[in-house]
Design an enzyme around this catalytic site. Structure first.
Site, PDB file in Angstrom:
ATOM      1  N   ASP A   1       4.856  52.622   1.360  1.00  0.00           N
ATOM      2  CA  ASP A   1       5.438  53.761   0.636  1.00  0.00           C
ATOM      3  C   ASP A   1       5.495  53.441  -0.863  1.00  0.00           C
ATOM      4  O   ASP A   1       6.500  53.684  -1.526  1.00  0.00           O
ATOM      5  CB  ASP A   1       6.827  54.075   1.190  1.00  0.00           C
ATOM      6  CG  ASP A   1       7.344  55.452   0.749  1.00  0.00           C
ATOM      7  OD1 ASP A   1       6.526  56.288   0.311  1.00  0.00           O
ATOM      8  OD2 ASP A   1       8.567  55.675   0.824  1.00  0.00           O
TER       9      ASP A   1
ATOM     10  N   LYS B   1      22.585  57.287  -0.053  1.00  0.00           N
ATOM     11  CA  LYS B   1      23.117  57.625  -1.363  1.00  0.00           C
ATOM     12  C   LYS B   1      23.232  56.297  -2.081  1.00  0.00           C
ATOM     13  O   LYS B   1      23.593  55.295  -1.482  1.00  0.00           O
ATOM     14  CB  LYS B   1      24.468  58.277  -1.121  1.00  0.00           C
ATOM     15  CG  LYS B   1      25.370  58.423  -2.292  1.00  0.00           C
ATOM     16  CD  LYS B   1      26.290  59.616  -2.102  1.00  0.00           C
ATOM     17  CE  LYS B   1      27.499  59.289  -1.234  1.00  0.00           C
ATOM     18  NZ  LYS B   1      28.402  60.384  -1.050  1.00  0.00           N
TER      19      LYS B   1
END
Ligand code: 6BE
Length: 633
Positions: A132, A24
């Site tokens: 990525d 988060k």
């Protein structure tokens, strides 16, 4: 927010800006410098197999130092969490920027792409592959400078980047053919492919290879065939072609990219990937400012800083250094208006917490540097008792510093010219201050959506989103990625392109009874409508979500949608988002008594960005149907 004791008195925690998987990310303020930071919080209990990813990312971030790589300032590990304090990127994701602008001009694409290239070439030069790369992992800072994030999937093969890799990872959409085939691959080569997909997304506003299901997606990637929209220049077509080569041996190499004619257009020089400055350099002014604050002689201070423990001391130094490089003042906050009192009250509390919970930092001195400014007095007392002599030295030295540093302990460095970057003029448009706002929140279960939504899209009458045949682009050359949203409310006002994304961190202060009024500062990710009744739009949105089988949760004027993904969307489509009905004052140029207009502010909370885009389009394309609307009126 007293939830994270380990951060108490070091950072003031703000709202959550993103979440996904096991992490988060929260906004926060580094108290001692007042600088904004992003804190990535990982809950150990939900990490599971992802623990190595965290370690990998930490290791990489500590080793990397580049102006286009998001800097790591501090790491705190407690019994329950990892906290990674990172450089704040006020502009948010590059992805959102593309969406907002439909697609970017060749010039802006080039400017952005050069920065990404610089970061990736640097990475490769120090033996890392990112693996990525995607627009969601590229953020913009307040100066529109790009920062690469998320190194959880990176690789640093022992034998260098000439080593073949096997782990299949990253987002399928950006994955090179050899990677999805499960073949051994070179990290540098798969990064170049992903860069090609990114460049395509910048220039086109949509993806070269896209499908609702993985099989089709893989087939498309393996075929290497993609559409070339008519607006692409000859140079960019050629470059994309060189990057999106399914045969990796035919694919352009990163070194060649740096020097490619399209890349150099208007710059006349290849991309420079050498870091502009190192974060671990000795900077006299920054060291002095910190030394003055901690009442140490600069040498002692530097000894402490140069341990690079990634504690509060490291964070403070790196932030100061970054500010100095940006030509900003170098100072530490001595008065903590709203926090100081509480800090003092919590003093012993914190010390206990640290002793028990924070894993690194064993010695007293280390703890001190991990603690808040208000603990200094206490520390001073300790020094006096233990080392009267050294204290004397410190004081003498401090006189010296105080003189040179000025009474507020601040040093103003000469304004440095900002790094060369290009801003599109539109991006700087500032919208005149605006009125009121509304929010809608929905919980979305997207069962029935797929087929019906697809049909609707294919009906084509309404959806002006990028599609797969050049003929369609011709029909709507300027259509926005989320153009359908705007269109959905029939007469589309010129979209208020936000621009500075310095948006409201205060958007939490929602008055549920009234729609929010957006001001020039928070006009981000909005779709305009031609309506002036917020309740009407709110109702339409709810009905549209409903008709898709999406269960909404409405709080005031905010609809929160959650979507667990259907068969067709596979796991890529796990989403959570918010649509907030807001008001903006009528655009300048209208008659003075024209009412405020309703807009919908979109916010992706969780999940794949392209998938989110698709869902938003679909939802809003439903409301787009005029007849549908009229029937409801
Ligand atoms: C390192 C991951 C990170 O984030 C968004 C904003 C501001 C700062 C967006 C909306 C206001 C500003 C209206 C991952 C993910 C949350 C993007 N690893 C970050 C750093 C990081 C995120 N920000 N800054 C650093 C960030 C994102 N908003 N807009």
């Amino acid at each position: 927010m007293g939830r994270y004791i380990a951060l108490k008195n070091l950072y003031v925690i703000g709202k959550t800006i993103g979440s996904g998987g096991f992490a988060k990310v929260k906004l926060a303020t580094h108290i001692l410098t007042g600088e904004k930071v992003a804190i990535k919080i990982m809950d150990k209990s939900s990490l599971g197999d992802d623990l190595p990813r965290v370690k990998l990312e930490l290791e990489a971030l500590k080793a990397l130092s580049h102006h286009h790589i998001s800097k790591l300032y501090q790491v705190i590990e407690t019994s329950d969490h990892f906290f990674m304090v990172m450089e704040y990127c006020a502009g948010g994701e590059l992805f959102d920027h593309i969406v907002e602008k439909t697609k970017l001009s060749e010039m802006e694409s080039r400017s952005f792409f050069r920065q990404i290239l610089s970061a990736v070439a640097y990475l490769h030069s120090v033996g890392y592959a990112h693996r990525d790369l995607k627009p969601e992992n590229v953020l913009l800072d307040k100066d529109q400078s790009l920062k690469l994030i998320d190194f959880g999937l990176c690789a640093k093969p022992n034998g260098g980047l000439q080593t073949l890799l096997l782990t299949s990872c990253g987002s399928p959409t950006y994955a090179a053919p050899e990677l999805i085939q499960g073949n051994a691959y070179f990290g540098s080569e798969v990064d170049v492919w992903s860069l090609g997909v990114i460049l395509y997304a910048l220039l086109c506003g949509f993806l070269p290879f896209d499908a609702d299901n993985i099989d089709t997606l893989y087939k498309k990637i393996l075929s290497g065939k993609y559409e070339e929209p008519p607006w692409l220049s000859k140079g960019s077509r050629q470059l994309l072609h060189q990057m999106l080569q399914t045969d990796k041996s035919e694919r352009i190499k990163i070194e060649e990219l740096l020097d490619h004619p399209w890349i150099k257009l208007g710059y006349d020089e290849p991309v420079d990937f050498q870091p502009m400055y190192k974060m671990d350099e000795y900077d006299e002014i920054c060291v002095k400012v910190m030394a003055a604050y901690y009442r140490l002689i600069p040498t002692e201070m530097w000894n402490r800083i140069s341990k690079w423990k990634y504690d509060y001391c490291t964070a403070t130094y790196m932030i100061l250094l970054t500010r100095k490089k940006q030509g900003l003042s170098v100072r530490l906050v001595t008065k903590l208006p709203q926090f100081s009192k509480r800090n003092l009250e919590q003093l012993s509390d914190i010390e206990n917490t640290y002793a028990e919970k924070v894993i690194p930092g064993k010695t007293e001195v280390q703890n001190t540097f991990n603690q808040s400014p208000s603990l200094i007095h206490k520390r001073e007392v300790c020094m006096m008792k233990k080392e009267p002599n050294s204290r004397l030295t410190v004081l003498e030295e401090r006189e010296d510093i105080t003189n040179s540093v000025n009474s507020r302990r601040s040093v103003h460095t000469p304004k440095r010219k900002p790094m060369k970057r290009h801003r599109s003029p539109e991006y700087d448009d500032v919208i005149s201050p605006v009125p009121a706002k509304v929010t809608v929140s929905s919980s979305v279960k997207l069962n029935g959506l797929n087929s019906s939504a697809k049909k609707r899209r294919n009906d084509s009458e309404s959806v002006k989103t990028p599609v797969t045949t050049p003929s369609r682009y011709l029909g709507s050359p300027g259509s926005k990625l989320l153009g359908s949203i705007e269109k959905s409310f029939n007469k589309v006002r010129k979209v208020l392109t936000p621009t500075k994304r310095r948006c409201s961190d205060k958007s939490n202060s929602i008055n549920e009874n009234k729609p929010n009024v957006l001001t020039g500062k928070n006009l981000c990710n909005i779709s305009t409508t031609s309506y002036s009744c917020p309740e009407f739009v709110l109702d339409k949105l709810k009905k549209a979500l409903d008709s898709k089988g999406i269960i909404c949760q409405t709080k005031g004027y905010t609809i929160r949608g959650k979507l667990e993904g259907g068969e067709k969307y596979e796991k890529r489509c796990k989403l959570s988002f918010e649509l907030e009905v807001c008001l903006v004052p009528s655009p300048a140029g209208n008659t003075t008594n024209s009412p405020a207009l309703v807009v919908v502010q979109r916010k992706r909370l969780k999940g794949d960005a392209w998938c989110y885009k698709k869902i938003c389009e679909e939802i809003l394309s439903l409301t787009e149907n005029r007849n549908h609307f009229e029937q409801m009126i």
